[in-house]
Design a protein around this motif. Structure first.
Motif, PDB file in Angstrom:
ATOM      1  N   ASN A 195       0.852  -1.182   0.000  1.00  0.00           N
ATOM      2  CA  ASN A 195       0.000   0.000   0.000  1.00  0.00           C
ATOM      3  C   ASN A 195       0.891   1.237   0.000  1.00  0.00           C
ATOM      4  O   ASN A 195       1.829   1.345   0.795  1.00  0.00           O
ATOM      5  CB  ASN A 195      -0.890  -0.028   1.247  1.00  0.00           C
ATOM      6  CG  ASN A 195      -1.816   1.155   1.314  1.00  0.00           C
ATOM      7  OD1 ASN A 195      -1.386   2.278   1.567  1.00  0.00           O
ATOM      8  ND2 ASN A 195      -3.093   0.883   1.115  1.00  0.00           N
ATOM      9  N   ARG A 196       0.624   2.165  -0.888  1.00  0.00           N
ATOM     10  CA  ARG A 196       1.502   3.335  -1.032  1.00  0.00           C
ATOM     11  C   ARG A 196       1.522   4.181   0.241  1.00  0.00           C
ATOM     12  O   ARG A 196       2.590   4.675   0.653  1.00  0.00           O
ATOM     13  CB  ARG A 196       1.045   4.186  -2.221  1.00  0.00           C
ATOM     14  CG  ARG A 196       1.202   3.480  -3.569  1.00  0.00           C
ATOM     15  CD  ARG A 196       0.671   4.329  -4.719  1.00  0.00           C
ATOM     16  NE  ARG A 196       0.740   3.598  -5.971  1.00  0.00           N
ATOM     17  CZ  ARG A 196       1.795   3.590  -6.775  1.00  0.00           C
ATOM     18  NH1 ARG A 196       2.883   4.273  -6.440  1.00  0.00           N
ATOM     19  NH2 ARG A 196       1.758   2.901  -7.899  1.00  0.00           N
ATOM     20  N   ASP A 197       0.384   4.357   0.878  1.00  0.00           N
ATOM     21  CA  ASP A 197       0.338   5.153   2.118  1.00  0.00           C
ATOM     22  C   ASP A 197       1.137   4.474   3.226  1.00  0.00           C
ATOM     23  O   ASP A 197       1.818   5.141   4.021  1.00  0.00           O
ATOM     24  CB  ASP A 197      -1.120   5.344   2.564  1.00  0.00           C
ATOM     25  CG  ASP A 197      -1.895   6.225   1.593  1.00  0.00           C
ATOM     26  OD1 ASP A 197      -1.256   7.024   0.871  1.00  0.00           O
ATOM     27  OD2 ASP A 197      -3.137   6.095   1.542  1.00  0.00           O
ATOM     28  N   TRP A 198       1.061   3.149   3.262  1.00  0.00           N
ATOM     29  CA  TRP A 198       1.805   2.408   4.293  1.00  0.00           C
ATOM     30  C   TRP A 198       3.302   2.601   4.105  1.00  0.00           C
ATOM     31  O   TRP A 198       4.053   2.772   5.084  1.00  0.00           O
ATOM     32  CB  TRP A 198       1.444   0.925   4.191  1.00  0.00           C
ATOM     33  CG  TRP A 198       2.067   0.068   5.255  1.00  0.00           C
ATOM     34  CD1 TRP A 198       1.564  -0.230   6.489  1.00  0.00           C
ATOM     35  CD2 TRP A 198       3.339  -0.600   5.167  1.00  0.00           C
ATOM     36  NE1 TRP A 198       2.425  -1.038   7.185  1.00  0.00           N
ATOM     37  CE2 TRP A 198       3.534  -1.285   6.400  1.00  0.00           C
ATOM     38  CE3 TRP A 198       4.330  -0.683   4.205  1.00  0.00           C
ATOM     39  CZ2 TRP A 198       4.670  -2.036   6.664  1.00  0.00           C
ATOM     40  CZ3 TRP A 198       5.452  -1.444   4.468  1.00  0.00           C
ATOM     41  CH2 TRP A 198       5.620  -2.114   5.672  1.00  0.00           C
ATOM     42  N   LEU A 199       3.768   2.596   2.845  1.00  0.00           N
ATOM     43  CA  LEU A 199       5.196   2.798   2.586  1.00  0.00           C
ATOM     44  C   LEU A 199       5.647   4.181   3.032  1.00  0.00           C
ATOM     45  O   LEU A 199       6.768   4.350   3.536  1.00  0.00           O
ATOM     46  CB  LEU A 199       5.501   2.604   1.098  1.00  0.00           C
ATOM     47  CG  LEU A 199       5.633   1.161   0.605  1.00  0.00           C
ATOM     48  CD1 LEU A 199       5.959   1.161  -0.878  1.00  0.00           C
ATOM     49  CD2 LEU A 199       6.722   0.407   1.374  1.00  0.00           C
ATOM     50  N   GLU A 200       4.798   5.185   2.832  1.00  0.00           N
ATOM     51  CA  GLU A 200       5.167   6.544   3.255  1.00  0.00           C
ATOM     52  C   GLU A 200       5.346   6.604   4.772  1.00  0.00           C
ATOM     53  O   GLU A 200       6.157   7.389   5.279  1.00  0.00           O
ATOM     54  CB  GLU A 200       4.090   7.544   2.814  1.00  0.00           C
ATOM     55  CG  GLU A 200       4.002   7.743   1.320  1.00  0.00           C
ATOM     56  CD  GLU A 200       5.295   8.293   0.720  1.00  0.00           C
ATOM     57  OE1 GLU A 200       5.998   9.079   1.411  1.00  0.00           O
ATOM     58  OE2 GLU A 200       5.620   7.924  -0.427  1.00  0.00           O
ATOM     59  N   GLU A 201       4.650   5.770   5.489  1.00  0.00           N
ATOM     60  CA  GLU A 201       4.736   5.752   6.956  1.00  0.00           C
ATOM     61  C   GLU A 201       5.882   4.875   7.457  1.00  0.00           C
ATOM     62  O   GLU A 201       6.185   4.870   8.647  1.00  0.00           O
ATOM     63  CB  GLU A 201       3.410   5.236   7.545  1.00  0.00           C
ATOM     64  CG  GLU A 201       2.231   6.143   7.236  1.00  0.00           C
ATOM     65  CD  GLU A 201       0.908   5.521   7.624  1.00  0.00           C
ATOM     66  OE1 GLU A 201       0.930   4.362   8.132  1.00  0.00           O
ATOM     67  OE2 GLU A 201      -0.137   6.162   7.417  1.00  0.00           O
ATOM     68  N   HIS A 202       6.531   4.123   6.512  1.00  0.00           N
ATOM     69  CA  HIS A 202       7.625   3.226   6.883  1.00  0.00           C
ATOM     70  C   HIS A 202       8.807   3.485   5.949  1.00  0.00           C
ATOM     71  O   HIS A 202       9.000   2.769   4.948  1.00  0.00           O
ATOM     72  CB  HIS A 202       7.184   1.760   6.802  1.00  0.00           C
ATOM     73  CG  HIS A 202       6.081   1.402   7.750  1.00  0.00           C
ATOM     74  ND1 HIS A 202       4.751   1.708   7.508  1.00  0.00           N
ATOM     75  CD2 HIS A 202       6.113   0.764   8.969  1.00  0.00           C
ATOM     76  CE1 HIS A 202       4.014   1.278   8.504  1.00  0.00           C
ATOM     77  NE2 HIS A 202       4.813   0.701   9.410  1.00  0.00           N
ATOM     78  N   PRO A 203       9.625   4.511   6.256  1.00  0.00           N
ATOM     79  CA  PRO A 203      10.721   4.935   5.364  1.00  0.00           C
ATOM     80  C   PRO A 203      11.734   3.830   5.063  1.00  0.00           C
ATOM     81  O   PRO A 203      12.213   3.735   3.934  1.00  0.00           O
ATOM     82  CB  PRO A 203      11.377   6.087   6.141  1.00  0.00           C
ATOM     83  CG  PRO A 203      10.315   6.572   7.073  1.00  0.00           C
ATOM     84  CD  PRO A 203       9.510   5.372   7.445  1.00  0.00           C
ATOM     85  N   ALA A 204      12.067   3.007   6.039  1.00  0.00           N
ATOM     86  CA  ALA A 204      13.068   1.961   5.801  1.00  0.00           C
ATOM     87  C   ALA A 204      12.565   0.959   4.767  1.00  0.00           C
ATOM     88  O   ALA A 204      13.294   0.570   3.841  1.00  0.00           O
ATOM     89  CB  ALA A 204      13.393   1.241   7.117  1.00  0.00           C
ATOM     90  N   GLN A 205      11.305   0.550   4.919  1.00  0.00           N
ATOM     91  CA  GLN A 205      10.732  -0.376   3.933  1.00  0.00           C
ATOM     92  C   GLN A 205      10.609   0.278   2.566  1.00  0.00           C
ATOM     93  O   GLN A 205      10.795  -0.374   1.536  1.00  0.00           O
ATOM     94  CB  GLN A 205       9.355  -0.872   4.420  1.00  0.00           C
ATOM     95  CG  GLN A 205       9.415  -1.907   5.533  1.00  0.00           C
ATOM     96  CD  GLN A 205       9.578  -1.256   6.901  1.00  0.00           C
ATOM     97  OE1 GLN A 205       9.770  -0.036   7.005  1.00  0.00           O
ATOM     98  NE2 GLN A 205       9.510  -2.075   7.962  1.00  0.00           N
ATOM     99  N   LYS A 206      10.325   1.583   2.573  1.00  0.00           N
ATOM    100  CA  LYS A 206      10.199   2.293   1.301  1.00  0.00           C
ATOM    101  C   LYS A 206      11.534   2.311   0.561  1.00  0.00           C
ATOM    102  O   LYS A 206      11.598   2.071  -0.653  1.00  0.00           O
ATOM    103  CB  LYS A 206       9.709   3.713   1.539  1.00  0.00           C
ATOM    104  CG  LYS A 206       9.535   4.516   0.256  1.00  0.00           C
ATOM    105  CD  LYS A 206       9.057   5.937   0.530  1.00  0.00           C
ATOM    106  CE  LYS A 206       8.905   6.710  -0.771  1.00  0.00           C
ATOM    107  NZ  LYS A 206       8.481   8.114  -0.515  1.00  0.00           N
ATOM    108  N   ARG A 207      12.653   2.576   1.286  1.00  0.00           N
ATOM    109  CA  ARG A 207      13.977   2.583   0.659  1.00  0.00           C
ATOM    110  C   ARG A 207      14.328   1.198   0.121  1.00  0.00           C
ATOM    111  O   ARG A 207      14.886   1.058  -0.964  1.00  0.00           O
ATOM    112  CB  ARG A 207      15.036   3.054   1.660  1.00  0.00           C
ATOM    113  CG  ARG A 207      15.004   4.544   1.933  1.00  0.00           C
ATOM    114  CD  ARG A 207      16.260   4.988   2.677  1.00  0.00           C
ATOM    115  NE  ARG A 207      16.370   4.323   3.973  1.00  0.00           N
ATOM    116  CZ  ARG A 207      15.810   4.795   5.098  1.00  0.00           C
ATOM    117  NH1 ARG A 207      15.098   5.927   5.057  1.00  0.00           N
ATOM    118  NH2 ARG A 207      15.965   4.160   6.250  1.00  0.00           N
ATOM    119  N   PHE A 208      13.965   0.156   0.895  1.00  0.00           N
ATOM    120  CA  PHE A 208      14.232  -1.214   0.453  1.00  0.00           C
ATOM    121  C   PHE A 208      13.492  -1.517  -0.854  1.00  0.00           C
ATOM    122  O   PHE A 208      14.069  -2.067  -1.805  1.00  0.00           O
ATOM    123  CB  PHE A 208      13.800  -2.197   1.543  1.00  0.00           C
ATOM    124  CG  PHE A 208      13.775  -3.624   1.100  1.00  0.00           C
ATOM    125  CD1 PHE A 208      14.953  -4.356   0.946  1.00  0.00           C
ATOM    126  CD2 PHE A 208      12.564  -4.259   0.819  1.00  0.00           C
ATOM    127  CE1 PHE A 208      14.925  -5.668   0.526  1.00  0.00           C
ATOM    128  CE2 PHE A 208      12.534  -5.582   0.402  1.00  0.00           C
ATOM    129  CZ  PHE A 208      13.721  -6.289   0.251  1.00  0.00           C
TER     130      PHE A 208
END
Length: 625
Positions: free
Chosen positions: A47-60
């Motif tokens: 979920n795109r909103d979830w990634l915005e709330e989890h920066p480390a997972q977003k970078r991965f």
């Protein structure tokens, strides 16, 4: 197959069968608002909103996407959704480096073009590869060392397919970006041949079936990717030039494999309108069935869209629609539609697509040689050949008006030899019946006499044109000469064009839901059967195709190809006479009592000579009516 899912809802492993039971996960995977990546056995959906709330997972995820976009080949997984291991048709196709020609047959949406491309890149070493890539380490593909740059051909049926699909969606999409270099954003020139040189030194030559023959024979390449099967003459030219480049190597397992001189094909098993290389009766079907080898070792694999392709590539919802269409065709006993749909879904070769007689079904129309019962009736039908062979067929008729072709004849011979052999095959004999005086001399006349194990027929018919073609020496027609040579009851078939009479045979071959099969007794049967010993007729029906040319109205021609069709013409002539069962003239006539006059057989009333004052109208010698 066990897949590993990385999602904003959690990280877990699931067998594909269990995935299909998880409706929430399926909805999440199919939601195109989410970030999705297919990395073979590892599926990412966030979920795109979830990634915005989890920066480390977003970078991965962003780093992984960069790696994926730079080299998707590294993560390639042959389709294997419902399998428990990597012993799948697509894996075996990819890993097969022992056969000169390997083909993957599958319907649209399977990705057979991608499979052919990845096989060339990974198995035949068009580019250097790393054994640590996931495709080798985790996805069941055998790694083989690079043996140096190669030049290969990539051929498709038209330029539009190369410009719009083969180059941008297959080759450019799967070749690693570091190999493409500046070609990673290259747009193919419209309707023009072009070549791409990769950074490793390998060269990809793009070809089209519309090019002159020389384009396929001017270079001795190291391999060919055929997107669809191609036309025979282009394939033959490319194959002949490539024989000098064929090379082998030996792997760590001790087995020999090809490194150059190979053909890879992503083939269409169903008939495509306007494509002469698809469907039944083609050179490719001969290669597929093994009747033709062209001196190569060949192997074909079948891709099943329903069972092999995972939901995130071809959704289970759409598969359900396709299956419902198939079930409907089965329910109404539409065998033609069943074959076409199964070909597109399960990769089965459409054995009737493109045929003139597309009602034909080997399992239904071919029957074992059977005893022709004495009380059945029969007729013979012939097509005289001048430069081509003369063909003849024997057709039995049952009391239920089932028709059985039980004997065939084909030979390039003189008329007298044709008649002698036909009479012999009928179990009868020729006897001299006097002479006839003609302009150029005296001609012996013969008649057919029923032998001890012989047969009689309700009629004999020959092509109508033979009763209009005079012999140069006697001024007799060819039909007259046949009659004088012994086929005394021969009649001319009405002179009609092929297109108007083919529907007669199509109707006889049509599967009728309420008719019982003559052998199995099952419902769903035709009126016309062919005994298995009539191999020539069976082969010719299978290969009898419509021409792939367009008329002035833009529609495809409905005229059949005039090739190996003389026995098929004879069959048409027979049914143009509107045959039916005749109890008064059985195929085995009853013997008369000893001491009575005659040749040993009773003549039925309807065949007795009529008195001279008979009011029966004379038949027209040309039309037969």
């Amino acid at each position: 197959m066990i897949y590993e899912f990385f999602t904003s809802e959690g990280h877990f492993k699931l067998d594909y069968k269990d995935y299909l039971k998880n409706e929430d996960l399926m909805k999440a995977i199919q939601d195109n608002r989410r970030i999705f990546m297919n990395l073979g056995l590892r599926i990412f959906s966030f979920n795109r909103d979830w990634l915005e709330e989890h920066p480390a997972q977003k970078r991965f995820v962003e780093n992984l996407r960069s790696e994926w976009e730079a080299n998707p080949l590294r993560f390639y997984l042959p389709h294997c959704a419902t399998y428990d291991n990597f012993d799948t048709p697509n894996h075996n196709f990819i890993n097969d480096a022992s056969h000169i020609y390997t083909g993957m047959l599958a319907g649209n949406r399977f990705g057979k073009s991608v499979s052919a491309c990845c096989k060339a890149l990974l198995t035949y070493g068009v580019i250097p590869t790393d054994p640590s890539w996931e495709c080798f380490k985790d996805h069941g593909i055998i790694h083989r060392p690079w043996t140096g740059p190669k030049e290969i051909g990539i051929a498709s049926y038209n330029w539009d397919n190369i410009d719009e699909t083969v180059w941008p969606q297959v080759i450019r999409a799967w070749v690693p970006k570091h190999e493409l270099g500046h070609y990673s954003d290259y747009s193919a020139p419209k309707k023009t041949a072009f070549a791409i040189k990769l950074n490793c030194g390998s060269v990809l030559h793009f070809k089209c079936m519309g090019q002159p023959q020389g384009a396929f024979e001017s270079q001795a390449l190291d391999g060919w990717i055929w997107d669809e099967q191609g036309t025979e003459e282009k394939f033959d030219g490319a194959n002949a030039r490539m024989r000098t480049t064929r090379r082998y190597s030996v792997g760590d397992d001790g087995y020999e494999y090809l490194t150059a001189g190979w053909h890879v094909c992503g083939a269409t098993p169903h008939k495509v309108e306007g494509r002469a290389d698809t469907g039944a009766g083609t050179w490719f079907e001969g290669l597929y069935t093994g009747e033709v080898t062209k001196g190569m070792t060949t192997k074909f694999y079948t891709g099943d869209i329903i069972h092999d392709v995972p939901d995130w590539i071809y959704s289970e919802r759409e598969k359900g629609v396709a299956i419902a269409e198939l079930e409907e065709a089965i329910k109404i006993n539409n065998k033609k539609a069943v074959r076409s749909i199964r070909s597109r879904l399960h990769g089965e070769f459409e054995t009737t697509g493109g045929r003139v007689y597309d009602e034909w079904d080997d399992e239904v129309h071919i029957i074992p040689d059977m005893e022709i019962k004495p009380n059945w009736s029969a007729f013979r039908c012939f097509d005289h050949g001048r430069t081509n062979p003369t063909a003849g067929l024997w057709v039995a008729v049952t009391p239920e008006n089932d028709f059985i072709v039980y004997r065939e004849y084909e030979a390039a011979s003189t008329i007298s030899d044709n008649v002698r052999r036909i009479v012999e095959r009928s179990g009868n004999r020729l006897v001299r019946a006097g002479t006839s005086q003609h302009q150029f001399g005296i001609i012996d006349r013969y008649k057919e006499e029923i032998g001890d194990e012989g047969e009689q027929y309700t009629f004999d018919v020959l092509d109508g044109r033979s009763f209009r073609s005079p012999d140069n020496n006697t001024r007799l027609t060819i039909g007259d000469i046949y009659k004088m040579a012994g086929l005394n009851r021969l009649r001319p078939a009405p002179v009609q064009n092929t297109e108007s009479t083919i529907p007669i045979i199509k109707e006889m071959l049509r599967i009728r839901p309420d008719r019982k099969h003559i052998v199995t007794g099952e419902l769903g049967a035709p009126q016309l059967y062919i005994c298995s010993s009539c191999r020539g007729l069976i082969r010719h029906i299978r290969n009898y195709r419509n021409k792939e040319t367009k008329g002035k109205d833009g529609n495809l021609s409905e005229k059949p190809q005039e090739k190996d069709d003389h026995d098929l013409d004879a069959l048409r002539y027979g049914f143009m006479m509107k045959p039916r069962y005749s109890p008064m003239r059985p195929v085995k006539p009853h013997k008369i009592s000893k001491g009575e006059s005659g040749n040993g057989y009773r003549i039925r009333e309807e065949t007795e000579r009529r008195p001279r004052n008979s009011t029966r109208s004379r038949r027209d010698r040309f039309t037969g009516y």
